[in-house]
Design a protein around this motif. Structure first.
Motif, mmCIF file in Angstrom:
data_model
loop_
_atom_site.group_PDB
_atom_site.id
_atom_site.type_symbol
_atom_site.label_atom_id
_atom_site.label_comp_id
_atom_site.label_asym_id
_atom_site.label_seq_id
_atom_site.Cartn_x
_atom_site.Cartn_y
_atom_site.Cartn_z
ATOM 1 N N ALA A 216 -32.763 125.980 -10.862
ATOM 2 C CA ALA A 216 -32.304 126.963 -9.874
ATOM 3 C C ALA A 216 -31.079 126.491 -9.103
ATOM 4 O O ALA A 216 -30.274 127.307 -8.639
ATOM 5 N N PHE A 217 -30.914 125.177 -8.976
ATOM 6 C CA PHE A 217 -29.863 124.633 -8.112
ATOM 7 C C PHE A 217 -28.442 125.014 -8.532
ATOM 8 O O PHE A 217 -27.631 125.389 -7.670
ATOM 9 N N PRO A 218 -28.058 124.925 -9.823
ATOM 10 C CA PRO A 218 -26.660 125.192 -10.182
ATOM 11 C C PRO A 218 -26.145 126.554 -9.718
ATOM 12 O O PRO A 218 -25.026 126.648 -9.187
ATOM 13 N N ALA A 219 -26.914 127.586 -9.865
ATOM 14 C CA ALA A 219 -26.455 128.915 -9.461
ATOM 15 C C ALA A 219 -26.295 128.999 -7.942
ATOM 16 O O ALA A 219 -25.329 129.590 -7.438
ATOM 17 N N GLU A 220 -27.217 128.410 -7.203
ATOM 18 C CA GLU A 220 -27.143 128.451 -5.742
ATOM 19 C C GLU A 220 -25.987 127.602 -5.215
ATOM 20 O O GLU A 220 -25.353 127.940 -4.212
ATOM 21 N N ALA A 221 -25.720 126.487 -5.889
ATOM 22 C CA ALA A 221 -24.705 125.550 -5.397
ATOM 23 C C ALA A 221 -23.291 125.914 -5.807
ATOM 24 O O ALA A 221 -22.328 125.318 -5.315
ATOM 25 N N ALA A 222 -23.143 126.891 -6.693
ATOM 26 C CA ALA A 222 -21.813 127.228 -7.223
ATOM 27 C C ALA A 222 -20.829 127.653 -6.138
ATOM 28 O O ALA A 222 -19.617 127.499 -6.291
ATOM 29 N N ALA A 223 -21.327 128.176 -5.032
ATOM 30 C CA ALA A 223 -20.440 128.590 -3.936
ATOM 31 C C ALA A 223 -19.892 127.402 -3.158
ATOM 32 O O ALA A 223 -18.934 127.552 -2.390
ATOM 33 N N TYR A 224 -20.468 126.206 -3.384
ATOM 34 C CA TYR A 224 -20.073 125.043 -2.586
ATOM 35 C C TYR A 224 -19.491 123.907 -3.425
ATOM 36 O O TYR A 224 -18.715 123.097 -2.908
ATOM 37 N N LEU A 225 -19.882 123.820 -4.684
ATOM 38 C CA LEU A 225 -19.477 122.701 -5.524
ATOM 39 C C LEU A 225 -18.856 123.191 -6.821
ATOM 40 O O LEU A 225 -19.186 124.274 -7.316
ATOM 41 N N THR A 226 -17.967 122.377 -7.381
ATOM 42 C CA THR A 226 -17.456 122.642 -8.727
ATOM 43 C C THR A 226 -18.566 122.356 -9.735
ATOM 44 O O THR A 226 -19.598 121.748 -9.403
ATOM 45 N N SER A 227 -18.341 122.750 -10.969
ATOM 46 C CA SER A 227 -19.346 122.479 -12.009
ATOM 47 C C SER A 227 -19.541 120.978 -12.177
ATOM 48 O O SER A 227 -20.671 120.505 -12.391
ATOM 49 N N ALA A 228 -18.434 120.218 -12.066
ATOM 50 C CA ALA A 228 -18.552 118.757 -12.158
ATOM 51 C C ALA A 228 -19.359 118.209 -10.988
ATOM 52 O O ALA A 228 -20.160 117.286 -11.145
ATOM 53 N N GLY A 229 -19.156 118.781 -9.800
ATOM 54 C CA GLY A 229 -19.911 118.350 -8.629
ATOM 55 C C GLY A 229 -21.387 118.663 -8.749
ATOM 56 O O GLY A 229 -22.237 117.880 -8.317
ATOM 57 N N ILE A 230 -21.692 119.819 -9.342
ATOM 58 C CA ILE A 230 -23.099 120.190 -9.549
ATOM 59 C C ILE A 230 -23.768 119.232 -10.528
ATOM 60 O O ILE A 230 -24.883 118.752 -10.298
#
Length: 439
Positions: A216-230
């Motif tokens: 679930a985290f990648p979709a929620e975090a996309a507004a704050y982090l790049t894909s590399a950051g995720i």
């Protein structure tokens, strides 16, 4: 390569006398040398420093503080290293277990550059020493460090309603605060406190992220982090879950005790009237004194813009607002970048435009901690902006791991005359830098 020219003949007279009955300070240098910027241990790139000085000079002369400033950073829960550093700088005297300001200490401003917590030997002793210093009447300014914010973010994430963006943060931040939680468990957690928390399994479930978190985290975090950051966050959490469990066992803490101690930390540090509420309520993220900007780690373009347009108070106000909101949004944003950047590709950017904004606003040098050094302070150019690194590895835990003897001591002293002095027990001479004379 020739070093910067400079006259150190009168520099020794700047240092106040040292008074101490509690420890041997024979290793603290009193002889001076011109700051060896050309040497890697003290900077390493003289041409870049000169370029930064030239760029800053285009926007006017330096504006120095109206009274001496003593900068001590990264004590990392070692009260003795912290107090030895203040003794070294002539700020305090320790006699028969009592702490008092010296005549020089009553005239100086002390800036503590962050990272008072973690590592050891005692977080609570460090906080008590800091409180004693404040109560002695010193003019003290306390800055946030990334290790200080670990505790705040971890506790808030655990006590707020769980969400995908926060349910992992206690484990993400918590391994390094487990020694503090053990201290709190010993000093503050009562049998009645333990009786109020649920069983071991339930406490573990509240501490660790849920099984479906990583999906679930990648979709929620996309507004704050790049894909590399995720991806980096997912990798780190997988590793940190194992580290957290091992460290809790090493501290002899059950998950019930971890949970109970965390709840007590919320009362002690974050609740109004808590015994250590003063620590976060008095903390800023930047302080500006003339041409100097004091910050734990560094800066990015967004903060350069805010500083140049609205000043340091606006940055600190934004820090206070955002620290009370969503912990994940705060930690990944530009304000928290001030306490954790090392100008890596993953960090928020400082560009020529940001540096120019600071220079136009009269800020010529960043004074920071965060990067620990083994042979005293360093002066270097980072992304075109002059930085003074003032973390000289004070705490005995880091010193043992990194092969340095005993307890550290050191301070960076900045005088109204424009003289900058670096003192460290790990370097044989006091380093002297005077930008307008050396340039």
């Amino acid at each position: 390569m020739a070093e910067l020219a400079g006259d150190v003949s009168g520099a020794a007279s700047l240092l106040p006398p040292v008074f101490d009955d509690a420890c041997e300070l024979n290793a603290i240098p009193r002889d001076f040398e011109t700051w060896p910027v050309h040497e890697p241990h003290s900077g390493g790139n003289l041409d870049a420093v000169r370029a930064s000085l030239r760029a800053a000079a285009c926007h006017g002369a330096w504006n120095w503080p109206d009274k001496p400033v003593v900068f001590v950073s990264d004590p990392h829960a070692d009260a003795d290293g912290f107090l030895r550093s203040l003794v070294t700088a002539g700020v305090v005297r320790r006699s028969s277990g009592r702490l008092s300001l010296t005549p020089f200490g009553r005239t100086a401003k002390i800036v503590v550059g962050g990272d008072c917590l973690d590592k050891g030997p005692s977080n609570l002793d460090m906080l008590d020493a800091l409180r004693d210093l404040i109560d002695s009447g010193t003019d003290l300014h306390l800055l946030a460090g990334n290790h200080d914010l670990r505790l705040r973010l971890a506790i808030r994430a655990l006590t707020l309603p769980r969400s995908t963006l926060t349910e992992h943060l206690f484990v993400r931040m918590g391994r390094k605060i487990l020694p503090l939680l053990r201290e709190v468990r010993t000093r503050f957690v009562t049998a009645a406190d333990l009786a109020k928390v649920p069983d071991e399994r339930t406490c573990r479930e509240r501490i660790f992220p849920s099984k479906g978190w990583s999906k679930a985290f990648p979709a929620e975090a996309a507004a704050y982090l790049t894909s590399a950051g995720i991806e980096k966050e997912l990798r780190k959490l997988k590793k940190k879950k194992k580290q957290f469990a091992r460290q809790a066992a090493a501290e002899n803490l059950s998950m019930r005790e971890v949970y109970a101690a965390a709840l007590r930390c919320s009362d002690l540090f974050l609740a109004s009237g808590g015994a250590y509420n003063w620590f976060y309520s008095s903390m800023d993220v930047v302080t500006r004194i003339g041409s100097l900007l004091f910050v734990h780690a560094g800066i990015d373009d967004a903060m350069c813009t805010l500083l140049s347009e609205d000043g340091a108070d606006a940055v600190n106000s934004r820090y206070r607002r955002e620290a009370e909101k969503d912990p994940f949004a705060f930690y990944t944003g530009p304000v928290a970048n001030l306490v954790r950047t090392k100008y890596r590709p993953a960090d928020l950017c400082l560009t020529e435009d940001g540096v120019c904004r600071l220079h136009q606003n009269g800020i010529k040098m960043i004074v920071q901690g965060h990067v620990n050094n083994h042979r005293g302070q360093r002066i270097l150019s980072k992304n075109g902006l002059l930085h003074l690194e003032g973390d000289v590895t004070l705490d005995r835990t880091s010193r043992l791991l990194e092969g340095l003897p005993g307890i550290g001591a050191g301070a960076t002293m900045i005088f109204p005359s424009g003289d900058v002095v670096g003192l460290s027990s790990d370097y044989p001479k006091a380093k002297h830098f005077k930008p307008e004379q050396h340039f």
